[in-house]
Design a protein around this motif. Structure first.
Motif, PDB file in Angstrom:
ATOM      1  N   ALA A 551     -18.458   1.956   3.359  1.00 56.35           N
ATOM      2  CA  ALA A 551     -18.423   2.230   1.922  1.00 56.35           C
ATOM      3  C   ALA A 551     -18.434   3.716   1.625  1.00 56.35           C
ATOM      4  O   ALA A 551     -17.899   4.157   0.599  1.00 56.35           O
ATOM      5  N   LEU A 552     -19.008   4.512   2.506  1.00 57.11           N
ATOM      6  CA  LEU A 552     -19.150   5.937   2.243  1.00 57.11           C
ATOM      7  C   LEU A 552     -18.027   6.772   2.843  1.00 57.11           C
ATOM      8  O   LEU A 552     -17.811   7.910   2.413  1.00 57.11           O
ATOM      9  N   ASP A 553     -17.312   6.233   3.823  1.00 57.92           N
ATOM     10  CA  ASP A 553     -16.283   7.015   4.513  1.00 57.92           C
ATOM     11  C   ASP A 553     -14.950   6.855   3.797  1.00 57.92           C
ATOM     12  O   ASP A 553     -14.429   5.743   3.668  1.00 57.92           O
ATOM     13  N   ALA A 554     -14.385   7.944   3.306  1.00 57.05           N
ATOM     14  CA  ALA A 554     -13.112   7.905   2.595  1.00 57.05           C
ATOM     15  C   ALA A 554     -11.962   8.456   3.425  1.00 57.05           C
ATOM     16  O   ALA A 554     -10.830   8.493   2.945  1.00 57.05           O
ATOM     17  N   ASP A 555     -12.219   8.882   4.644  1.00 52.69           N
ATOM     18  CA  ASP A 555     -11.180   9.452   5.490  1.00 52.69           C
ATOM     19  C   ASP A 555     -10.336   8.320   6.077  1.00 52.69           C
ATOM     20  O   ASP A 555     -10.849   7.460   6.811  1.00 52.69           O
ATOM     21  N   VAL A 556      -9.029   8.326   5.758  1.00 51.18           N
ATOM     22  CA  VAL A 556      -8.154   7.260   6.250  1.00 51.18           C
ATOM     23  C   VAL A 556      -8.092   7.256   7.772  1.00 51.18           C
ATOM     24  O   VAL A 556      -8.027   6.195   8.407  1.00 51.18           O
ATOM     25  N   ARG A 593      -8.610  -0.729   2.049  1.00 56.22           N
ATOM     26  CA  ARG A 593      -8.766   0.688   1.746  1.00 56.22           C
ATOM     27  C   ARG A 593      -7.711   1.526   2.465  1.00 56.22           C
ATOM     28  O   ARG A 593      -7.254   2.544   1.943  1.00 56.22           O
ATOM     29  N   ILE A 594      -7.331   1.099   3.674  1.00 54.63           N
ATOM     30  CA  ILE A 594      -6.272   1.824   4.387  1.00 54.63           C
ATOM     31  C   ILE A 594      -4.946   1.677   3.657  1.00 54.63           C
ATOM     32  O   ILE A 594      -4.163   2.639   3.544  1.00 54.63           O
ATOM     33  N   LEU A 595      -4.671   0.477   3.151  1.00 52.32           N
ATOM     34  CA  LEU A 595      -3.434   0.247   2.406  1.00 52.32           C
ATOM     35  C   LEU A 595      -3.316   1.194   1.220  1.00 52.32           C
ATOM     36  O   LEU A 595      -2.244   1.711   0.908  1.00 52.32           O
ATOM     37  N   VAL A 596      -4.422   1.419   0.543  1.00 48.09           N
ATOM     38  CA  VAL A 596      -4.412   2.283  -0.630  1.00 48.09           C
ATOM     39  C   VAL A 596      -4.345   3.756  -0.239  1.00 48.09           C
ATOM     40  O   VAL A 596      -3.635   4.556  -0.868  1.00 48.09           O
ATOM     41  N   GLY A 597      -5.058   4.135   0.815  1.00 45.62           N
ATOM     42  CA  GLY A 597      -5.195   5.545   1.143  1.00 45.62           C
ATOM     43  C   GLY A 597      -4.152   6.102   2.077  1.00 45.62           C
ATOM     44  O   GLY A 597      -4.003   7.331   2.163  1.00 45.62           O
ATOM     45  N   LEU A 598      -3.403   5.248   2.795  1.00 47.53           N
ATOM     46  CA  LEU A 598      -2.475   5.776   3.786  1.00 47.53           C
ATOM     47  C   LEU A 598      -1.286   6.525   3.183  1.00 47.53           C
ATOM     48  O   LEU A 598      -0.952   7.622   3.658  1.00 47.53           O
ATOM     49  N   PRO A 599      -0.595   5.998   2.157  1.00 43.03           N
ATOM     50  CA  PRO A 599       0.573   6.747   1.625  1.00 43.03           C
ATOM     51  C   PRO A 599       0.235   8.167   1.186  1.00 43.03           C
ATOM     52  O   PRO A 599       0.933   9.110   1.611  1.00 43.03           O
ATOM     53  N   PRO A 600      -0.801   8.400   0.372  1.00 42.50           N
ATOM     54  CA  PRO A 600      -1.085   9.808   0.034  1.00 42.50           C
ATOM     55  C   PRO A 600      -1.560  10.630   1.225  1.00 42.50           C
ATOM     56  O   PRO A 600      -1.377  11.851   1.245  1.00 42.50           O
ATOM     57  N   ALA A 601      -2.171   9.962   2.262  1.00 42.11           N
ATOM     58  CA  ALA A 601      -2.629  10.714   3.433  1.00 42.11           C
ATOM     59  C   ALA A 601      -1.477  11.199   4.292  1.00 42.11           C
ATOM     60  O   ALA A 601      -1.666  12.076   5.140  1.00 42.11           O
ATOM     61  N   CYS A 602      -0.269  10.644   4.063  1.00 42.99           N
ATOM     62  CA  CYS A 602       0.895  11.036   4.860  1.00 42.99           C
ATOM     63  C   CYS A 602       1.646  12.208   4.242  1.00 42.99           C
ATOM     64  O   CYS A 602       2.679  12.624   4.786  1.00 42.99           O
TER      65      CYS A 602
END
Length: 852
Positions: A551-556, A593-602
């Motif tokens: 819950a606390l880790d936001a790093d993809v 959470r990966i689905l949401v965060g991966l596109p902007p992380a790329c």
């Protein structure tokens, strides 16, 4: 006056020996039988007096060792190894058989363990020095502690006048061998001691005189090089003298002392008890516990780092136990080993090897063919000069893999007792020789073995290490490489702080590690290990820690590292019968959470960041595929075009039950993941998203049959269009067809993609080619040699094939056929279905007629 009479007239019988020497052991046995002392004193920790009688138990089989460890710190431990050919073991056996008291006289383990703990690493004694037990470091570099048991004394000796900063290293054996004209101290010792006969009064007289000569030689060496070999020798020898005085007051001079030859002159020194007690005053002390543990010949070898190590434990064991004709018996044993390994060795080979060994011994002036002569004969005759079988002979026979045994009545920690009981119930016997163990987790015994090995690994007792299973990729198969090392007994003692049984100790340690874990990936790995070890009691604590950190880790990147281990845990639960519903929920949450965060992380990644993100994307892709298969949909036919195939389970194996929690969400993850990959792959002309990421996204979709071949060709055409910078285009190619033989085979079988790459490469301007070449070289160099050769042939034959159309389908690309021939393709369908175990023709037609 004979040497025996002189020794008796002088007082106690002082037998200076080489530790782990068969000649010394035979000489000690003969001397004790001739003199019949009333008490036997042995160099070793006095705490062992209470358990020495266990050496007479029928279940006690050397090599074994005395293990002493600090009660408050089991990792601070020391060993005193004893082999069947050790003089100390021979003395113990003689004394117990004749009901003569046995006492150990060296510095107590309580003091030596405390002293080793106070020494800094720079000042700590080297493993080869005659020191007391050393602190226990990493098991791979474990010093064999009780270097009271050293050969005559191969340790560090102080030169006269040398300070503590400069110490002259002197090996007394080398000095004596050099004085006798030998360049090899091992060979000198064998000739002088090991190869002496042991029968009758004359033989005993020779043995007694040898003891006297060795004692005189040690006295001369100590006078030349100083009285202290190691800084602890003075206090050790002071304690030996005190214990010897006690024994003389009780038994008179009818006492025999068995110790390293280096210490014999010190025991005869004229010192007072007051002076010796003064040396011992103020020594540090800890509470120590002592027990017997199994040992191995391999750990007696000098190459293991053992200070009292010998070169050839297996050879010495053979010399000690062979009743007669040791060379003939040894070479017969070698022949048996080579035959078992399918080497052609006959009786004639053995006869010729014996003759050659004896001839070599005669030419070299030796009383008996030693190890050097027998190995020369083995190499020349049995191995025909090859080093391969010689390495086998050295490893199996010269060194050996014998593992000792300790009786159940020996004192042991509760955890060790539970481990022993579990090993016996699972029929999993510790062995010194490494072996592979194949486990079928559908069988209860194999599942229990797997749980035990995983629990021990969690406790730091690496008895087994996982290996790649051969012939099966199913989750119900496991392969382990097992090898029991003596220091694992110390690891078991250390693990005793966590609990009294393997299960309770592993559970307690897992809970503690879950609370103290710093990263999400660390907790997910711990959850996987808990499932593998069936530690259901620890899972609630691990799951709470996992949920909090997720819950606390936001790093993809962190989430992507954690997901694969979590998904494997869910999958393993199927085979092991573990309820993984809670893990499934957390895995689905991480994937969301990966689905949401991966596109902007790329966006906005450099080359290194893009390569790292590609690895994360591939790992998540595999994990989501497994997570979807573990849901209720796993038992149904996959939807068309997904590329997922129904699993085929063996008849004897129960199919895993669907997960109740989170499985519906898992079933939809694959579709949404595919949509996200499609959005990444379609970002053409977006410089913020690296071509490596876009190319890999397109390739993953193509492999999953979620991207049509025409669409893949269109994406490649856009990526390789003239408007794209050559380095960016090359990066896209690396993402799409990189990764080894898979990408190469794609180009081999898809003429359009190969044609696109070929035409783009030809069109790269000369000034940009230098920038593109490293990327392409990295991509294509990963292909197998055969794939690269095939691609080269296809490109080379291109112009000749362009005119061949055969009247079927569209014109072929360079190097390929004219297109698909449906009639020829249909002819192989019955054969393929038959190979897959299916009905060759489900419609009832004649397969041969259909093929025609």
């Amino acid at each position: 006056m004979t040497g025996a009479a002189r020794a008796r007239a002088a007082g106690p019988l002082l037998l200076g020996v080489r530790h782990h020497g068969p000649g010394s052991a035979r000489a000690v046995r003969a001397a004790l039988a001739a003199c019949a002392p009333r008490a036997v004193l042995i160099e070793g920790p006095p705490e062992a007096d209470a358990i020495v009688r266990l050496a007479a138990e029928k279940d006690m089989r050397p090599p074994v060792a005395l293990l002493a460890h600090a009660a408050d710190d089991p990792g601070r431990a020391g060993f005193w190894p004893l082999a069947g050919f050790s003089p100390e073991w021979a003395a113990i056996q003689w004394a117990l058989a004749h009901e003569v008291p046995v006492r150990f006289i060296d510095l107590p383990a309580a003091n030596s363990l405390a002293m080793s703990a106070k020494q800094t690493p720079a000042a700590a004694p080297a493993p080869a020095g005659p020191s007391g037990p050393a602190a226990l470091p990493d098991p791979a570099a474990l010093p064999d502690p009780a270097t009271p048991l050293e050969p005559v004394d191969p340790g560090e000796q102080a030169a006269p006048g040398a300070g503590s900063a400069e110490r002259l290293r002197v090996d007394p054996l080398s000095v004596l061998a050099g004085t006798a004209g030998y360049d090899d101290p091992e060979r000198w010792w064998e000739d002088v001691i090991e190869h002496r006969g042991t029968g009758g009064a004359e033989a005993f007289t020779a043995v007694a005189e040898a003891f006297t000569a060795v004692a005189e030689a040690m006295e001369a060496l100590r006078a030349e090089y100083g009285h202290g070999g190691h800084e602890d020798d003075a206090v050790r020898e002071a304690h030996m003298r005190l214990r010897l005085r006690e024994a003389r007051r009780e038994f008179g001079d009818e006492v025999a002392v068995v110790c390293g030859a280096w210490h014999v002159p010190a025991l005869g020194e004229r010192t007072t008890a007051t002076a010796d007690r003064k040396l011992l005053k103020g020594l540090p002390k800890v509470k120590a516990e002592i027990s017997w543990v199994p040992w191995t010949h391999r750990r007696l070898a000098r190459h293991s780092g053992y200070g009292a190590g010998i070169t050839s434990p297996g050879w010495y064991d053979h010399l000690f136990h062979a009743p007669d004709r040791p060379v003939e018996r040894w070479l017969t044993k070698v022949a048996g080993l080579l035959r078992a390994e399918d080497f052609a060795v006959s009786s004639a080979h053995v006869i010729e090897a014996v003759r050659l060994a004896e001839t070599l011994a005669a030419m070299r002036g030796r009383p008996l063919a030693g190890l050097a002569e027998t190995l020369d004969a083995v190499r020349a005759v049995l191995c025909e000069g090859s080093d391969v079988p010689m390495a086998l002979v050295w490893d199996r026979l010269v060194v050996g893999d014998v593992l000792g045994e300790v009786p159940e009545s020996a004192p042991a920690a509760p955890l060790q007792r539970d481990l022993t009981r579990t090993q016996r119930s699972l029929r999993l016997k510790p062995e010194a020789l490494e072996r592979e163990l194949e486990l079928d987790l559908r069988k209860e015994t194999d599942a229990g073995r797997s749980r035990l090995l995983h629990r021990l690994r969690l406790l730091g007792v690496d008895w087994g290490s996982p290996a790649v299973s051969r012939g099966s990729t199913g989750t119900f198969r496991e392969t382990w490489r097992l090898r029991w090392e003596p220091e694992l007994s110390v690891r078991v003692a250390e693990a005793g702080v966590w609990g009294t049984t393997v299960l309770s100790a592993a559970t307690a340690k897992a809970e503690t590690e879950a609370r103290s874990a710093k990263g999400l990936a660390e907790v997910t790995e711990l959850a996987e290990r808990c499932l593998l070890g069936a530690l259901s009691g620890a899972l609630p604590v691990v799951m709470r820690s996992l949920a909090d950190r997720a819950a606390l880790d936001a790093d993809v990147g962190h989430l992507a590292q954690a997901l694969p281990a979590l998904v494997r845990s869910v999958r393993y639960g199927d085979v092991r019968g573990t309820d993984t519903a809670a893990l499934g929920e957390v895995a689905v949450g991480l994937a969301e959470r990966i689905l949401v965060g991966l596109p902007p992380a790329c966006v906005g990644l450099d080359a290194d960041g893009a390569a790292e993100m590609r690895g994360h994307m591939e790992a998540v892709h595999r994990a989501i595929g497994l997570l979807s298969e573990s849901g209720p949909e796993a038992g149904t036919q996959p939807e068309a075009g997904t590329g997922a195939e129904p699993e085929t389970w063996p008849a004897a194996e129960a199919r895993p039950q669907p997960r109740a929690a989170g499985s519906g969400a898992a079933g939809g993850l694959r579709g949404r993941w595919a949509a996200m990959l499609r959005s990444l792959a379609g970002r053409d002309g977006t410089p913020a998203t690296p071509g490596l990421i876009r190319g890999r996204a397109a390739r993953l979709l193509l492999d999953d049959a979620r991207l049509a071949e025409d669409e893949a060709a269109r994406l490649m055409g856009l990526a390789l269009s003239p408007g794209t910078e050559p380095p960016e285009a090359a990066s896209w190619i690396e993402g799409f067809i990189g990764g080894g033989a898979g990408g190469g085979m794609l180009l081999v079988h898809d003429e359009r993609l190969l044609g696109l790459v070929d035409r783009w490469l030809i069109s790269v301007p000369a000034e940009a080619f230098t920038d593109v070449l490293p990327l392409l070289r990295r991509t294509f160099s990963a292909y197998d040699t055969g794939v690269r050769r095939t691609l080269g042939e296809l490109v080379r034959r291109g112009p000749a094939a362009e005119g061949h159309s055969g009247g079927q389908g569209a014109p072929a690309a360079p190097g390929f056929g004219p297109g698909l021939d449906p009639h020829r393709a249909a002819a192989v369908v019955p054969t393929v279905r038959l190979l897959l175990g299916l009905d060759p023709d489900p419609h009832g037609h004649d397969p041969m007629e259909a093929a025609r």
